[in-house]
Design a protein around this motif. Structure first.
Motif, PDB file in Angstrom:
ATOM      1  N   ALA A 136     132.907  90.299  30.067  1.00 41.16           N
ATOM      2  CA  ALA A 136     131.538  90.724  30.374  1.00 41.16           C
ATOM      3  C   ALA A 136     131.491  92.196  30.758  1.00 41.16           C
ATOM      4  N   LEU A 137     132.390  92.603  31.649  1.00 44.91           N
ATOM      5  CA  LEU A 137     132.411  94.002  32.079  1.00 44.91           C
ATOM      6  C   LEU A 137     132.935  94.917  30.971  1.00 44.91           C
ATOM      7  N   GLY A 138     133.891  94.426  30.180  1.00 44.93           N
ATOM      8  CA  GLY A 138     134.390  95.217  29.055  1.00 44.93           C
ATOM      9  C   GLY A 138     133.319  95.448  28.007  1.00 44.93           C
ATOM     10  N   LEU A 139     132.548  94.402  27.677  1.00 40.80           N
ATOM     11  CA  LEU A 139     131.464  94.555  26.708  1.00 40.80           C
ATOM     12  C   LEU A 139     130.355  95.440  27.256  1.00 40.80           C
ATOM     13  N   THR A 140     130.102  95.345  28.555  1.00 41.66           N
ATOM     14  CA  THR A 140     129.118  96.228  29.177  1.00 41.66           C
ATOM     15  C   THR A 140     129.569  97.679  29.096  1.00 41.66           C
ATOM     16  N   GLU A 141     130.870  97.911  29.267  1.00 42.75           N
ATOM     17  CA  GLU A 141     131.396  99.271  29.151  1.00 42.75           C
ATOM     18  C   GLU A 141     131.232  99.791  27.725  1.00 42.75           C
ATOM     19  N   LEU A 142     131.464  98.953  26.726  1.00 44.08           N
ATOM     20  CA  LEU A 142     131.235  99.364  25.346  1.00 44.08           C
ATOM     21  C   LEU A 142     129.775  99.762  25.136  1.00 44.08           C
ATOM     22  N   SER A 143     128.864  98.982  25.718  1.00 47.39           N
ATOM     23  CA  SER A 143     127.438  99.287  25.593  1.00 47.39           C
ATOM     24  C   SER A 143     127.105 100.614  26.248  1.00 47.39           C
ATOM     25  N   PHE A 144     127.671 100.854  27.432  1.00 46.31           N
ATOM     26  CA  PHE A 144     127.376 102.101  28.137  1.00 46.31           C
ATOM     27  C   PHE A 144     127.952 103.308  27.390  1.00 46.31           C
ATOM     28  N   LEU A 145     129.121 103.160  26.791  1.00 49.69           N
ATOM     29  CA  LEU A 145     129.685 104.263  26.021  1.00 49.69           C
ATOM     30  C   LEU A 145     128.792 104.616  24.833  1.00 49.69           C
ATOM     31  N   ALA A 146     128.233 103.592  24.173  1.00 44.70           N
ATOM     32  CA  ALA A 146     127.320 103.840  23.060  1.00 44.70           C
ATOM     33  C   ALA A 146     126.028 104.486  23.548  1.00 44.70           C
ATOM     34  N   VAL A 147     125.487 103.971  24.652  1.00 43.49           N
ATOM     35  CA  VAL A 147     124.242 104.511  25.207  1.00 43.49           C
ATOM     36  C   VAL A 147     124.428 105.957  25.662  1.00 43.49           C
ATOM     37  N   MET A 148     125.564 106.244  26.311  1.00 46.51           N
ATOM     38  CA  MET A 148     125.817 107.601  26.786  1.00 46.51           C
ATOM     39  C   MET A 148     126.037 108.575  25.635  1.00 46.51           C
ATOM     40  N   SER A 149     126.625 108.110  24.532  1.00 42.52           N
ATOM     41  CA  SER A 149     126.771 108.979  23.361  1.00 42.52           C
ATOM     42  C   SER A 149     125.410 109.247  22.731  1.00 42.52           C
ATOM     43  N   TYR A 150     124.536 108.241  22.743  1.00 41.55           N
ATOM     44  CA  TYR A 150     123.164 108.418  22.251  1.00 41.55           C
ATOM     45  C   TYR A 150     122.418 109.431  23.111  1.00 41.55           C
ATOM     46  N   ASP A 151     122.637 109.379  24.415  1.00 40.20           N
ATOM     47  CA  ASP A 151     122.045 110.359  25.330  1.00 40.20           C
ATOM     48  C   ASP A 151     122.549 111.766  25.033  1.00 40.20           C
ATOM     49  N   ARG A 152     123.860 111.910  24.781  1.00 43.39           N
ATOM     50  CA  ARG A 152     124.425 113.231  24.457  1.00 43.39           C
ATOM     51  C   ARG A 152     123.894 113.741  23.113  1.00 43.39           C
ATOM     52  N   TYR A 153     123.638 112.803  22.179  1.00 46.11           N
ATOM     53  CA  TYR A 153     123.074 113.192  20.886  1.00 46.11           C
ATOM     54  C   TYR A 153     121.720 113.864  21.064  1.00 46.11           C
ATOM     55  N   PHE A 154     120.837 113.267  21.857  1.00 43.22           N
ATOM     56  CA  PHE A 154     119.527 113.871  22.093  1.00 43.22           C
ATOM     57  C   PHE A 154     119.638 115.164  22.895  1.00 43.22           C
ATOM     58  N   ALA A 155     120.571 115.216  23.846  1.00 42.27           N
ATOM     59  CA  ALA A 155     120.712 116.418  24.675  1.00 42.27           C
ATOM     60  C   ALA A 155     121.143 117.621  23.833  1.00 42.27           C
ATOM     61  N   LEU A 159     133.688  87.911  16.091  1.00 42.32           N
ATOM     62  CA  LEU A 159     132.808  88.398  17.152  1.00 42.32           C
ATOM     63  C   LEU A 159     133.323  89.710  17.726  1.00 42.32           C
ATOM     64  N   ALA A 160     134.643  89.805  17.902  1.00 44.22           N
ATOM     65  CA  ALA A 160     135.231  91.041  18.431  1.00 44.22           C
ATOM     66  C   ALA A 160     134.990  92.208  17.477  1.00 44.22           C
ATOM     67  N   TRP A 161     135.170  91.980  16.188  1.00 42.30           N
ATOM     68  CA  TRP A 161     134.935  93.031  15.195  1.00 42.30           C
ATOM     69  C   TRP A 161     133.478  93.487  15.249  1.00 42.30           C
ATOM     70  N   ILE A 162     132.559  92.532  15.266  1.00 46.98           N
ATOM     71  CA  ILE A 162     131.135  92.876  15.241  1.00 46.98           C
ATOM     72  C   ILE A 162     130.748  93.694  16.467  1.00 46.98           C
ATOM     73  N   ILE A 163     131.134  93.224  17.659  1.00 48.41           N
ATOM     74  CA  ILE A 163     130.712  93.875  18.901  1.00 48.41           C
ATOM     75  C   ILE A 163     131.388  95.226  19.079  1.00 48.41           C
ATOM     76  N   ILE A 164     132.713  95.257  18.912  1.00 51.10           N
ATOM     77  CA  ILE A 164     133.449  96.504  19.150  1.00 51.10           C
ATOM     78  C   ILE A 164     133.099  97.557  18.104  1.00 51.10           C
ATOM     79  N   LEU A 165     133.096  97.159  16.835  1.00 54.33           N
ATOM     80  CA  LEU A 165     132.856  98.145  15.781  1.00 54.33           C
ATOM     81  C   LEU A 165     131.405  98.604  15.732  1.00 54.33           C
ATOM     82  N   PHE A 166     130.468  97.745  16.125  1.00 55.74           N
ATOM     83  CA  PHE A 166     129.068  98.186  16.191  1.00 55.74           C
ATOM     84  C   PHE A 166     128.907  99.275  17.250  1.00 55.74           C
ATOM     85  N   SER A 167     129.459  99.020  18.432  1.00 55.69           N
ATOM     86  CA  SER A 167     129.396 100.022  19.498  1.00 55.69           C
ATOM     87  C   SER A 167     130.118 101.300  19.081  1.00 55.69           C
ATOM     88  N   PHE A 168     131.282 101.133  18.464  1.00 53.06           N
ATOM     89  CA  PHE A 168     132.058 102.292  18.028  1.00 53.06           C
ATOM     90  C   PHE A 168     131.317 103.080  16.951  1.00 53.06           C
TER      91      PHE A 168
END
Length: 311
Positions: A105-124, A201-210
């Protein structure tokens, strides 16, 4: 016919070393744990104290990220520390499932935050004039809450196969915490379907975030290359360097661990790799963000000046 053993407890082999070396490892990893907790709490405290940082989207995500890292390392390290000083390395089966759930749960949340933070840097970097209008505090808080919810909900899907495993022999895991792959390895009812379900499931979640993260940085690099001034390029690289460092270290180890077939696992090697993303990376994150971030350093300087003036 093989008798199925009662699923009452799991034995964690951990790191089989001499007593002296175990004590040394206990001191080392205890230091890692204390530093991880204190540095991440330090970042949260700095952001809470400095009003300027609270208004910026990047630091809203960073405070959530630091809070996440505290609990992410707490899922595995305390149990490992106890096992260094005690001979009984057992964990109840329900406790094992609980550890797997929160670790995913925390690992997947970290993947989500890394994607969200990269999206934030993209707009910045790519849309600086529209950045403040788009990345409002309200939107940032919603994105942070969504990241938490996605991590904890998707973890149920990954943990369900673990709860259906049966064991026919010694319930011994060659790992320092309960992970799905070592648990699947000792199961007597593992099937190709279970294996494929987990890795799909691991491929879908990890590679989507990546993919989201990499796409954001492709646009960021294009924008940086179009900036003519050397100072502008340097500022843009400085803005993204910290996040990119964390992204690469985390994704490389996670991809190595969770998107290859279980038959290719070498648990002695994988324990070392697991140490890196479960212990080292949570400590690396706050150090990278604070040492390479001028705004955090300035906020720290102001806080120290106020404290000195007060005393």
């Amino acid at each position: 016919m093989r008798n199925e053993t009662e699923r009452t407890e799991i034995l964690l082999l951990g790191f089989e070393t001499s007593t002296k070396l175990r004590f040394l490892l206990f001191i080392i990893f205890l230091s890692f744990y204390v530093l991880t907790i204190t540095t991440n709490m330090f970042i949260i405290g700095i952001i809470r104290i400095d009003l300027n940082l609270q208004r910026k989207p990047m630091y809203i995500f960073l405070s959530h990220f630091s809070f996440l890292e505290i609990w992410y390392t707490t899922v595995t390290l305390p149990k490992m520390l106890v096992d260094f000083i005690e001979d009984n390395h057992t964990l109840s089966y329900n406790g094992c499932l609980t550890q797997i759930y929160f670790f995913f749960a925390l690992g997947l949340t970290e993947l989500s935050f890394l994607a969200v933070m990269s999206y934030d840097r993209y707009f910045a970097v790519c849309h600086p004039l529209r950045y403040n209008a788009i990345m409002t505090n309200n939107l940032c808080n919603k994105m942070a809450i969504c990241s938490w919810c996605c991590g904890f909900l998707f973890s149920f899907i990954l943990v369900i196969p673990s709860s259906r495993l049966l064991f026919c022999g010694p319930n011994t895991i060659n790992h320092f915490f309960c992970d799905f792959i070592p648990l699947l390895h000792i199961s007597c009812n593992k099937t190709l379907t279970t294996d494929r379900l987990f890795y799909t499931l691991a491929w879908i979640i990890i590679l989507f975030s990546f993919s989201v993260t990499i796409a954001s940085y492709i646009f960021i690099i294009k924008t940086i290359c179009s900036v003519l001034s050397r100072a502008g390029r340097r500022n843009a690289y400085s803005t993204c360097a910290s996040h990119l460092t964390v992204v690469l270290t985390f994704y490389i180890t996670v991809i190595f661990m969770y998107i290859r077939p279980s038959a290719q696992y070498s648990f002695s090697v994988d324990k070392v790799v697991s140490l890196f993303y479960a212990v080292v990376v949570p400590l690396l994150n706050p150090l990278v963000y604070t040492l390479r971030n001028a705004e955090v350093q300035e906020a720290l300087r102001k806080m120290l000046v106020k404290k000195i003036a007060f005393f």
